[in-house]
Design an enzyme around this catalytic site. Structure first.
Site, PDB file in Angstrom:
ATOM      1  N   LYS A  13      44.697  17.045  35.672  1.00  0.00           N
ATOM      2  CA  LYS A  13      45.598  17.792  34.780  1.00  0.00           C
ATOM      3  C   LYS A  13      45.088  19.193  34.480  1.00  0.00           C
ATOM      4  CE  LYS A  13      45.670  14.875  31.273  1.00  0.00           C
ATOM      5  NZ  LYS A  13      44.728  13.861  31.784  1.00  0.00           N
ATOM      6  N   ARG A  86      50.017  11.752  23.757  1.00  0.00           N
ATOM      7  CA  ARG A  86      49.295  10.621  24.350  1.00  0.00           C
ATOM      8  C   ARG A  86      49.713   9.302  23.718  1.00  0.00           C
ATOM      9  NH1 ARG A  86      44.439  13.932  26.040  1.00  0.00           N
ATOM     10  NH2 ARG A  86      43.242  12.642  27.441  1.00  0.00           N
ATOM     11  N   ARG A 125      31.719  14.519  37.715  1.00  0.00           N
ATOM     12  CA  ARG A 125      32.232  15.824  37.270  1.00  0.00           C
ATOM     13  C   ARG A 125      31.183  16.534  36.400  1.00  0.00           C
ATOM     14  NH1 ARG A 125      37.878  16.294  34.054  1.00  0.00           N
ATOM     15  NH2 ARG A 125      36.827  14.981  32.517  1.00  0.00           N
ATOM     16  N   ARG A 158      30.292  15.892  30.478  1.00  0.00           N
ATOM     17  CA  ARG A 158      30.972  15.562  29.222  1.00  0.00           C
ATOM     18  C   ARG A 158      30.518  14.190  28.752  1.00  0.00           C
ATOM     19  NH1 ARG A 158      37.370  16.831  29.976  1.00  0.00           N
ATOM     20  NH2 ARG A 158      37.467  14.902  28.792  1.00  0.00           N
ATOM     21  N   ARG A 169      38.563   5.111  28.343  1.00  0.00           N
ATOM     22  CA  ARG A 169      39.661   6.095  28.437  1.00  0.00           C
ATOM     23  C   ARG A 169      40.769   5.596  29.352  1.00  0.00           C
ATOM     24  NH1 ARG A 169      36.417  10.904  30.539  1.00  0.00           N
ATOM     25  NH2 ARG A 169      38.301  12.180  30.416  1.00  0.00           N
TER      26      ARG A 169
END
Ligand code: AMP
Length: 218
Positions: A13, A86, A125, A158, A169
């Protein structure tokens, strides 16, 4: 132009949003980015949200809704919402906000990818502390380990890209956010995008969907 970008964590996204907003000259509101920036600055909003974020849970609806309303009421050109809504509660509040402003959404883009793809993207990531650019240790590594190619900033992982939080998540997305796909399909706003391909291919599909929606062909 008013666009909502839906998709599980790791769907791409943020990357796609950056391209879209630069192409169409609209504002980008990523609620996750706002919380992370607020946390870095020691702002109460960021401190309040940080615990839930690190656990991979959602920040309370009233906090997020308040934040988005405040930002959108200052934005009079088009916008793209990345990571909001969300929950059903958030989607309803967005409807009410738009109705009050006499505005409407052009389309809702839902990026879809398999869990293995999402997990693989998230666990490797790394993000630049300074400019926020995103890297992947295997698919898009920085030239010098731990350092941003663009600004030289230090790369970090993160806290919610650790395995426990990633699992949470994905679970939360399935339970709370995925039902919004049906919500927007019923409204005739949904455009499903295959998020498995290369960044450029996914973006080409996104552009085609946006062009179609803004021509009134949705
Ligand atoms: P993101 O950068 O979109 O992956 O968001 C990171 C985290 O911020 C999420 O996992 C949530 O904890 C929190 N967050 C971002 N947007 C929302 C939202 N609309 N509602 C609740 N929590 C959110």
């Amino acid at each position: 132009m008013r666009i909502v970008l839906l998709g599980p964590p790791g769907a791409g996204k943020g990357t796609q949003a950056a391209q879209l907003v630069s192409q169409y000259g609209i504002s980008h509101l990523s609620t996750g980015d706002v919380f992370r920036a607020a946390y870095r600055e020691g702002d109460p909003l960021g401190l309040e949200a940080h615990e839930a974020i690190s656990r991979g849970e959602l920040v309370a609806d009233e906090i997020v809704i308040g934040l988005v309303k405040q930002r959108l009421s200052r934005t009079h050109e088009g916008w793209l919402l990345d990571g909001f809504p969300r929950t059903r509660e958030q989607a309803k509040s967005l409807d009410t906000f738009l109705q009050k402003e006499g505005e409407k959404l052009d389309c809702v883009l839902s990026i879809v990818a398999r869990s293995e793809t999402l997990i693989g993207r998230l666990q490797d990531r790394r993000i630049c502390t300074d400019c926020g650019r995103s890297y992947h240790l295997k698919f898009k590594p920085p030239t010098l380990p731990g350092q941003c190619d663009i600004c030289g900033g230090e790369l970090y992982q993160r806290s919610d890209d650790r395995p426990e939080a990633i699992r949470k998540r994905l679970e939360v997305y399935e339970k709370e956010t995925e039902p919004l796909v049906e919500y927007y399909k019923t409204k005739g706003l949904l455009k499903e995008i295959d998020g498995e391909g290369s960044m450029d291919r996914v973006y080409a599909d996104i552009r085609a969907a946006v062009e179609e929606a803004t021509r009134g062909g949705s």
